[in-house]
Design a protein around this motif. Structure first.
Motif, PDB file in Angstrom:
ATOM      1  N   LEU A 199      30.656  48.843  82.412  1.00 24.44           N
ATOM      2  CA  LEU A 199      31.897  49.525  82.760  1.00 24.44           C
ATOM      3  C   LEU A 199      31.843  51.021  82.466  1.00 24.44           C
ATOM      4  O   LEU A 199      32.513  51.816  83.125  1.00 24.44           O
ATOM      5  CB  LEU A 199      33.079  48.884  82.047  1.00 24.44           C
ATOM      6  N   LYS A 200      31.041  51.413  81.492  1.00 21.83           N
ATOM      7  CA  LYS A 200      30.858  52.835  81.187  1.00 21.83           C
ATOM      8  C   LYS A 200      29.838  53.467  82.124  1.00 21.83           C
ATOM      9  O   LYS A 200      29.533  54.647  82.002  1.00 21.83           O
ATOM     10  CB  LYS A 200      30.402  53.010  79.738  1.00 21.83           C
ATOM     11  N   TYR A 259      32.469  51.245  88.024  1.00 21.48           N
ATOM     12  CA  TYR A 259      32.801  49.818  88.010  1.00 21.48           C
ATOM     13  C   TYR A 259      34.245  49.616  87.586  1.00 21.48           C
ATOM     14  O   TYR A 259      34.820  50.459  86.893  1.00 21.48           O
ATOM     15  CB  TYR A 259      31.905  49.075  87.008  1.00 21.48           C
ATOM     16  N   ILE A 260      34.770  48.477  87.953  1.00 20.83           N
ATOM     17  CA  ILE A 260      36.086  48.055  87.480  1.00 20.83           C
ATOM     18  C   ILE A 260      36.001  46.565  87.136  1.00 20.83           C
ATOM     19  O   ILE A 260      35.294  45.812  87.790  1.00 20.83           O
ATOM     20  CB  ILE A 260      37.198  48.321  88.516  1.00 20.83           C
ATOM     21  N   ALA A 261      36.685  46.177  86.083  1.00 22.40           N
ATOM     22  CA  ALA A 261      36.723  44.776  85.664  1.00 22.40           C
ATOM     23  C   ALA A 261      38.087  44.192  86.000  1.00 22.40           C
ATOM     24  O   ALA A 261      39.105  44.878  85.874  1.00 22.40           O
ATOM     25  CB  ALA A 261      36.470  44.665  84.160  1.00 22.40           C
ATOM     26  N   LYS A 273      47.878  42.474  79.874  1.00 25.03           N
ATOM     27  CA  LYS A 273      47.893  42.139  78.449  1.00 25.03           C
ATOM     28  C   LYS A 273      46.477  41.897  77.931  1.00 25.03           C
ATOM     29  O   LYS A 273      46.139  42.335  76.828  1.00 25.03           O
ATOM     30  CB  LYS A 273      48.756  40.902  78.200  1.00 25.03           C
ATOM     31  N   PHE A 274      45.659  41.173  78.706  1.00 27.91           N
ATOM     32  CA  PHE A 274      44.290  40.890  78.290  1.00 27.91           C
ATOM     33  C   PHE A 274      43.547  42.192  77.990  1.00 27.91           C
ATOM     34  O   PHE A 274      42.954  42.349  76.927  1.00 27.91           O
ATOM     35  CB  PHE A 274      43.552  40.097  79.373  1.00 27.91           C
ATOM     36  N   PHE A 275      43.589  43.139  78.926  1.00 28.66           N
ATOM     37  CA  PHE A 275      42.848  44.381  78.736  1.00 28.66           C
ATOM     38  C   PHE A 275      43.476  45.276  77.676  1.00 28.66           C
ATOM     39  O   PHE A 275      42.764  45.948  76.938  1.00 28.66           O
ATOM     40  CB  PHE A 275      42.695  45.135  80.060  1.00 28.66           C
ATOM     41  N   SER A 276      44.790  45.283  77.542  1.00 30.20           N
ATOM     42  CA  SER A 276      45.428  46.158  76.559  1.00 30.20           C
ATOM     43  C   SER A 276      45.224  45.668  75.133  1.00 30.20           C
ATOM     44  O   SER A 276      45.276  46.460  74.192  1.00 30.20           O
ATOM     45  CB  SER A 276      46.927  46.306  76.855  1.00 30.20           C
ATOM     46  N   LYS A 277      44.977  44.371  74.945  1.00 28.45           N
ATOM     47  CA  LYS A 277      44.810  43.814  73.599  1.00 28.45           C
ATOM     48  C   LYS A 277      43.352  43.542  73.230  1.00 28.45           C
ATOM     49  O   LYS A 277      43.054  43.253  72.079  1.00 28.45           O
ATOM     50  CB  LYS A 277      45.611  42.525  73.465  1.00 28.45           C
ATOM     51  N   HIS A 278      42.441  43.629  74.197  1.00 31.52           N
ATOM     52  CA  HIS A 278      41.039  43.304  73.935  1.00 31.52           C
ATOM     53  C   HIS A 278      40.419  44.369  73.034  1.00 31.52           C
ATOM     54  O   HIS A 278      40.594  45.575  73.253  1.00 31.52           O
ATOM     55  CB  HIS A 278      40.270  43.211  75.257  1.00 31.52           C
ATOM     56  N   SER A 286      40.133  47.555  75.572  1.00 34.45           N
ATOM     57  CA  SER A 286      41.357  48.354  75.418  1.00 34.45           C
ATOM     58  C   SER A 286      41.055  49.820  75.123  1.00 34.45           C
ATOM     59  O   SER A 286      41.922  50.673  75.341  1.00 34.45           O
ATOM     60  CB  SER A 286      42.237  47.782  74.312  1.00 34.45           C
ATOM     61  N   VAL A 287      39.863  50.140  74.640  1.00 35.94           N
ATOM     62  CA  VAL A 287      39.534  51.532  74.332  1.00 35.94           C
ATOM     63  C   VAL A 287      38.760  52.224  75.448  1.00 35.94           C
ATOM     64  O   VAL A 287      38.471  53.413  75.356  1.00 35.94           O
ATOM     65  CB  VAL A 287      38.759  51.646  72.990  1.00 35.94           C
ATOM     66  N   LEU A 288      38.445  51.482  76.514  1.00 32.87           N
ATOM     67  CA  LEU A 288      37.765  52.090  77.661  1.00 32.87           C
ATOM     68  C   LEU A 288      38.784  52.841  78.497  1.00 32.87           C
ATOM     69  O   LEU A 288      39.976  52.563  78.447  1.00 32.87           O
ATOM     70  CB  LEU A 288      37.088  51.015  78.505  1.00 32.87           C
ATOM     71  N   PRO A 289      38.318  53.788  79.302  1.00 33.90           N
ATOM     72  CA  PRO A 289      39.254  54.490  80.202  1.00 33.90           C
ATOM     73  C   PRO A 289      40.017  53.484  81.053  1.00 33.90           C
ATOM     74  O   PRO A 289      39.453  52.493  81.533  1.00 33.90           O
ATOM     75  CB  PRO A 289      38.346  55.373  81.054  1.00 33.90           C
ATOM     76  N   ILE A 290      41.287  53.756  81.291  1.00 34.72           N
ATOM     77  CA  ILE A 290      42.164  52.833  82.016  1.00 34.72           C
ATOM     78  C   ILE A 290      41.622  52.501  83.399  1.00 34.72           C
ATOM     79  O   ILE A 290      41.814  51.408  83.896  1.00 34.72           O
ATOM     80  CB  ILE A 290      43.603  53.399  82.090  1.00 34.72           C
ATOM     81  N   ARG A 291      40.896  53.393  84.014  1.00 38.31           N
ATOM     82  CA  ARG A 291      40.388  53.148  85.356  1.00 38.31           C
ATOM     83  C   ARG A 291      39.308  52.060  85.377  1.00 38.31           C
ATOM     84  O   ARG A 291      38.934  51.588  86.434  1.00 38.31           O
ATOM     85  CB  ARG A 291      39.836  54.436  85.965  1.00 38.31           C
ATOM     86  N   CYS A 292      38.816  51.648  84.227  1.00 35.37           N
ATOM     87  CA  CYS A 292      37.751  50.655  84.166  1.00 35.37           C
ATOM     88  C   CYS A 292      38.262  49.212  84.206  1.00 35.37           C
ATOM     89  O   CYS A 292      37.496  48.318  84.556  1.00 35.37           O
ATOM     90  CB  CYS A 292      36.939  50.814  82.871  1.00 35.37           C
ATOM     91  N   CYS A 293      39.470  49.008  83.805  1.00 36.84           N
ATOM     92  CA  CYS A 293      39.912  47.634  83.583  1.00 36.84           C
ATOM     93  C   CYS A 293      41.249  47.332  84.235  1.00 36.84           C
ATOM     94  O   CYS A 293      42.248  47.979  83.955  1.00 36.84           O
ATOM     95  CB  CYS A 293      40.032  47.371  82.083  1.00 36.84           C
ATOM     96  N   GLY A 294      41.224  46.335  85.089  1.00 35.43           N
ATOM     97  CA  GLY A 294      42.451  45.824  85.666  1.00 35.43           C
ATOM     98  C   GLY A 294      42.769  46.367  87.043  1.00 35.43           C
ATOM     99  O   GLY A 294      42.252  47.398  87.462  1.00 35.43           O
ATOM    100  N   THR A 295      43.620  45.635  87.729  1.00 37.01           N
ATOM    101  CA  THR A 295      43.997  46.013  89.086  1.00 37.01           C
ATOM    102  C   THR A 295      45.286  46.814  89.121  1.00 37.01           C
ATOM    103  O   THR A 295      45.708  47.264  90.174  1.00 37.01           O
ATOM    104  CB  THR A 295      44.166  44.761  89.964  1.00 37.01           C
ATOM    105  N   ASP A 296      45.893  47.029  87.994  1.00 34.30           N
ATOM    106  CA  ASP A 296      47.166  47.730  87.918  1.00 34.30           C
ATOM    107  C   ASP A 296      46.965  49.225  87.661  1.00 34.30           C
ATOM    108  O   ASP A 296      47.590  49.806  86.792  1.00 34.30           O
ATOM    109  CB  ASP A 296      48.044  47.122  86.830  1.00 34.30           C
ATOM    110  N   ILE A 297      46.066  49.835  88.430  1.00 34.71           N
ATOM    111  CA  ILE A 297      45.811  51.264  88.217  1.00 34.71           C
ATOM    112  C   ILE A 297      46.202  52.073  89.431  1.00 34.71           C
ATOM    113  O   ILE A 297      46.418  51.592  90.487  1.00 34.71           O
ATOM    114  CB  ILE A 297      44.336  51.542  87.863  1.00 34.71           C
TER     115      ILE A 297
END
Length: 92
Positions: A35-36, A46-48, A72-77, A81-92
């Motif tokens: 992801l980095k 990449y995006i997860a 919630k999964f990505f914000s609490k992981h 959760s410490v990766l840039p927001i653009r890396c995780c989730g479809t809500d971007i």
């Protein structure tokens, strides 16, 4: 898939990596290096995503509920959760 993408998009200008079902990876593993963009470099990165499971679909979990569970999964992981927001989730 990455080999096919490299064959069809030689300069890599149009390829984005999508890691699906990241929530069911084995304990003790994570995709943070990918992801980095530190493993196999892609210009667009990449995006997860955390997909609805078949059980979720069978139980009638609405897409909106699944998106909230993904958020919630990505914000609490502890790692994601410490990766840039653009890396995780479809809500971007």
């Amino acid at each position: 898939a990455l080999k096919l993408a490299k064959d069809l998009d030689v300069p890599g200008d149009r390829t984005i990596g999508v890691l699906t079902k990241i929530d069911i990876m084995d304990q003790g593993t994570d995709a943070s290096k990918i992801l980095k963009n530190n493993e196999i470099h892609l210009k667009l990165g990449y995006i997860a995503v955390k997909n609805r499971s078949q059980d979720d679909i069978n139980r009638g979990v609405k897409v909106a509920e699944a998106l909230e569970a993904e958020r919630k999964f990505f914000s609490k992981h502890s790692i994601y959760s410490v990766l840039p927001i653009r890396c995780c989730g479809t809500d971007i």
